[in-house]
Design an enzyme around this catalytic site. Sequence first.
Site, PDB file in Angstrom:
ATOM      1  N   LYS A 109       0.819  -1.219   0.000  1.00  0.00           N
ATOM      2  CA  LYS A 109       0.000   0.000   0.000  1.00  0.00           C
ATOM      3  C   LYS A 109       0.849   1.263   0.000  1.00  0.00           C
ATOM      4  O   LYS A 109       0.382   2.303  -0.476  1.00  0.00           O
ATOM      5  CB  LYS A 109      -0.961  -0.016   1.189  1.00  0.00           C
ATOM      6  CG  LYS A 109      -1.892  -1.241   1.230  1.00  0.00           C
ATOM      7  CD  LYS A 109      -2.723  -1.380  -0.025  1.00  0.00           C
ATOM      8  CE  LYS A 109      -3.287  -2.793  -0.179  1.00  0.00           C
ATOM      9  NZ  LYS A 109      -3.996  -2.995  -1.453  1.00  0.00           N
ATOM     10  N   LYS A 142      -1.233   2.350   9.245  1.00  0.00           N
ATOM     11  CA  LYS A 142      -1.743   1.327   8.338  1.00  0.00           C
ATOM     12  C   LYS A 142      -0.655   0.324   7.990  1.00  0.00           C
ATOM     13  O   LYS A 142       0.503   0.705   7.813  1.00  0.00           O
ATOM     14  CB  LYS A 142      -2.237   1.961   7.033  1.00  0.00           C
ATOM     15  CG  LYS A 142      -3.414   2.888   7.184  1.00  0.00           C
ATOM     16  CD  LYS A 142      -3.849   3.428   5.829  1.00  0.00           C
ATOM     17  CE  LYS A 142      -5.113   4.273   5.992  1.00  0.00           C
ATOM     18  NZ  LYS A 142      -5.589   4.771   4.694  1.00  0.00           N
ATOM     19  N   GLY A 161      -9.041  -2.253   5.438  1.00  0.00           N
ATOM     20  CA  GLY A 161      -9.284  -1.885   6.829  1.00  0.00           C
ATOM     21  C   GLY A 161      -8.622  -2.785   7.866  1.00  0.00           C
ATOM     22  O   GLY A 161      -8.761  -2.552   9.056  1.00  0.00           O
ATOM     23  N   ILE A 189      -8.311  11.286   8.233  1.00  0.00           N
ATOM     24  CA  ILE A 189      -9.419  12.088   7.717  1.00  0.00           C
ATOM     25  C   ILE A 189     -10.691  11.616   8.432  1.00  0.00           C
ATOM     26  O   ILE A 189     -11.053  10.445   8.319  1.00  0.00           O
ATOM     27  CB  ILE A 189      -9.607  11.871   6.191  1.00  0.00           C
ATOM     28  CG1 ILE A 189      -8.265  11.943   5.440  1.00  0.00           C
ATOM     29  CG2 ILE A 189     -10.647  12.821   5.617  1.00  0.00           C
ATOM     30  CD1 ILE A 189      -7.688  13.298   5.266  1.00  0.00           C
ATOM     31  N   GLU A 245      -9.453   3.436  -5.199  1.00  0.00           N
ATOM     32  CA  GLU A 245     -10.240   3.923  -4.058  1.00  0.00           C
ATOM     33  C   GLU A 245      -9.746   5.283  -3.597  1.00  0.00           C
ATOM     34  O   GLU A 245      -8.541   5.504  -3.477  1.00  0.00           O
ATOM     35  CB  GLU A 245     -10.093   2.971  -2.861  1.00  0.00           C
ATOM     36  CG  GLU A 245     -10.710   1.618  -3.054  1.00  0.00           C
ATOM     37  CD  GLU A 245     -10.633   0.785  -1.769  1.00  0.00           C
ATOM     38  OE1 GLU A 245     -11.028  -0.379  -1.832  1.00  0.00           O
ATOM     39  OE2 GLU A 245     -10.183   1.289  -0.720  1.00  0.00           O
ATOM     40  N   ARG A 280      -8.682  -6.376  -8.995  1.00  0.00           N
ATOM     41  CA  ARG A 280      -9.594  -7.495  -9.216  1.00  0.00           C
ATOM     42  C   ARG A 280     -10.965  -6.959  -9.627  1.00  0.00           C
ATOM     43  O   ARG A 280     -11.224  -5.759  -9.523  1.00  0.00           O
ATOM     44  CB  ARG A 280      -9.768  -8.263  -7.904  1.00  0.00           C
ATOM     45  CG  ARG A 280     -10.321  -7.351  -6.811  1.00  0.00           C
ATOM     46  CD  ARG A 280     -10.752  -8.074  -5.559  1.00  0.00           C
ATOM     47  NE  ARG A 280     -11.520  -7.196  -4.671  1.00  0.00           N
ATOM     48  CZ  ARG A 280     -11.002  -6.370  -3.778  1.00  0.00           C
ATOM     49  NH1 ARG A 280      -9.704  -6.275  -3.622  1.00  0.00           N
ATOM     50  NH2 ARG A 280     -11.785  -5.600  -3.031  1.00  0.00           N
TER      51      ARG A 280
HETATM   52  C1  MV4 Z   1      -8.318   6.174   6.158  1.00  0.00           C
HETATM   53  C2  MV4 Z   1      -9.364   6.795   6.883  1.00  0.00           C
HETATM   54  C3  MV4 Z   1      -9.152   8.095   7.308  1.00  0.00           C
HETATM   55  N1  MV4 Z   1      -7.975   8.703   7.073  1.00  0.00           N
HETATM   56  N2  MV4 Z   1      -7.181   6.842   5.949  1.00  0.00           N
HETATM   57  C4  MV4 Z   1     -10.380   1.881   5.761  1.00  0.00           C
HETATM   58  C5  MV4 Z   1     -10.173   0.842   4.728  1.00  0.00           C
HETATM   59  C6  MV4 Z   1      -8.945   1.188   4.003  1.00  0.00           C
HETATM   60  N3  MV4 Z   1      -9.120   0.995   2.603  1.00  0.00           N
HETATM   61  C7  MV4 Z   1      -8.686   2.613   4.317  1.00  0.00           C
HETATM   62  N4  MV4 Z   1      -9.598   2.985   5.367  1.00  0.00           N
HETATM   63  C8  MV4 Z   1      -9.575   4.236   5.902  1.00  0.00           C
HETATM   64  N5  MV4 Z   1      -8.448   4.940   5.683  1.00  0.00           N
HETATM   65  C9  MV4 Z   1      -7.028   8.078   6.400  1.00  0.00           C
HETATM   66  N6  MV4 Z   1      -5.859   8.708   6.186  1.00  0.00           N
HETATM   67  C10 MV4 Z   1     -10.527   6.094   7.090  1.00  0.00           C
HETATM   68  C11 MV4 Z   1     -10.643   4.802   6.621  1.00  0.00           C
HETATM   69  C12 MV4 Z   1     -11.897   4.166   6.924  1.00  0.00           C
HETATM   70  C13 MV4 Z   1     -12.785   3.822   5.916  1.00  0.00           C
HETATM   71  C14 MV4 Z   1     -12.502   4.000   4.565  1.00  0.00           C
HETATM   72  C15 MV4 Z   1     -13.394   3.655   3.600  1.00  0.00           C
HETATM   73  C16 MV4 Z   1     -14.630   3.108   3.962  1.00  0.00           C
HETATM   74  C17 MV4 Z   1     -14.923   2.901   5.267  1.00  0.00           C
HETATM   75  C18 MV4 Z   1     -14.008   3.242   6.266  1.00  0.00           C
HETATM   76  C19 MV4 Z   1     -14.344   3.037   7.594  1.00  0.00           C
HETATM   77  C20 MV4 Z   1     -13.450   3.366   8.560  1.00  0.00           C
HETATM   78  C21 MV4 Z   1     -12.218   3.927   8.224  1.00  0.00           C
END
Ligand code: MV4
Length: 457
Positions: free
Chosen positions: A116, A158, A165, A203, A275, A292
């Site tokens: 990532k 992360k 997630g 965020i 995304e 995918r």
């Molecule tokens: C984040 C975020 C807030 N700030 N990154 C969750 C899944 C992964 N793909 C990335 N995710 C997030 N990254 C930053 N810098 C909040 C999430 C996140 C989230 C993102 C998409 C859909 C649902 C979510 C639920 C909780 C947190």
Amino acid sequence: MFEKILIANRGEIAVRIIRACREMGIKTLAVFSEADATSMHVQLADEAICIGPAVSANSYLKIDRIISAAEVGDVDAIHPGFGFLAENAHFAEVCENCNIKFIGPRSSVIKMMGDKSVAKEAARKAGAPVVPGSDGPVANEQDAVKLAKKIGYPVIIKAVAGGGGRGMRIAHNDVSLVKGFHTARTEAERAFSNAAVYIEKYIELPRHIEVQIIGDQRGKVLHLFERECSIQRRHQKLVEESPSPALDESLRKHITKAAVRIAEKVEYTNAGTIEFLLDAKGNFYFMEMNTRIQVEHPVTEEAVGIDIVKEQIRIAAGEPLPYEQRDIRIMRHAIECRINAEDPANDFRPSPGKIEFYYCPGGPGVRVDSHCYAGYTIPPTYDSMIAKVITYGTDRRAAIDRMSRALSEFAIQGVKTTIPLQRAIMQDPDFRRGRYSTGFIDHFLGLKQIEMPDSAA
Ligand code: MV4
């Protein structure tokens, strides 16, 4: 074009791929575990081979067994679907070496996007906005604290090998950062055999917007607009829609352009998803790329009128995309509800078992992708998806009202389902106004938990 394809998956996505193959005149070979002998994909495929016991580590994830089945069945290509081996670069590489076409991007691209922090760097180089944070992995807690001082709290930790997630930690101060840094590393090591983590600004309550792209082997990359996937609980999406009610024409132009540039930069082939997070001020940031076909691909298919699975197969067979970006338009609004065998009144506890009665909705503007039937037993071994209901109409309101109608027809007895929750969401004023974020479900369940209607089957 391919003569025969092996589908290295199960459930509704295996059925979906078989349907595309049949319409294209391609023969299909299903593989199945001992728990799936009565599964619909085995019935619908031209041929089927059992590849092992229920536990997926010994069947759907066993590369040598799938390759053996491919050799025995003499297939030209393998479609991995999603989950299981779909984003396993090693599997794609084995296919490449065995002269079996892997229906997806090159193994090197899967590998790159699987890291990532490398993916984020690629997005940054392509000129896409990324969340401020560490450039690459963070070595130790001192560096983490130093960085957090610079970008400001809250921050999110992360896993480099994470995604979807898993293995994330949020920190609001130095103490929780040092603690989170260690737990995140430990978790990442256990889950992915890779402890590396990176840090970025957190965020709060973003929207989750993803852009569907397709790239052919001649370097042409097109986008199929965006999906909004903010209605999810613990990273399990419950409702998706296309287009997003959060984008205006200008924002849509910018976010789709950014997605195409990222895909072009990595010479992406096949179908993929970029995304983004969208904050309350209308800023968007690259998150990750999925290499995918995704569960929610039908909302895009119904919004733009393109069969993404067929495109995947044509692209893998070396055919060029026969249209241009200007030919692709948002024709309709589409919504999808993922119907799971779970009990929303009981903390979404899985509810596997025998489907005693099954009546699935139809009529104008309704599509149901499912492998289920009356008498089918949902095994406890895999995910709990029963069906995806997709409705579409001339505008968002029509699609929502159609979804309400379709869900009211859907009769499933024997297992508990998420249908009552999704029916309630369709009536929610904030949802109907399109005013929601990734915080929607927690808020919604906090308010409505007590009055959850008859989820009893
Ligand atoms: C984040 C975020 C807030 N700030 N990154 C969750 C899944 C992964 N793909 C990335 N995710 C997030 N990254 C930053 N810098 C909040 C999430 C996140 C989230 C993102 C998409 C859909 C649902 C979510 C639920 C909780 C947190």
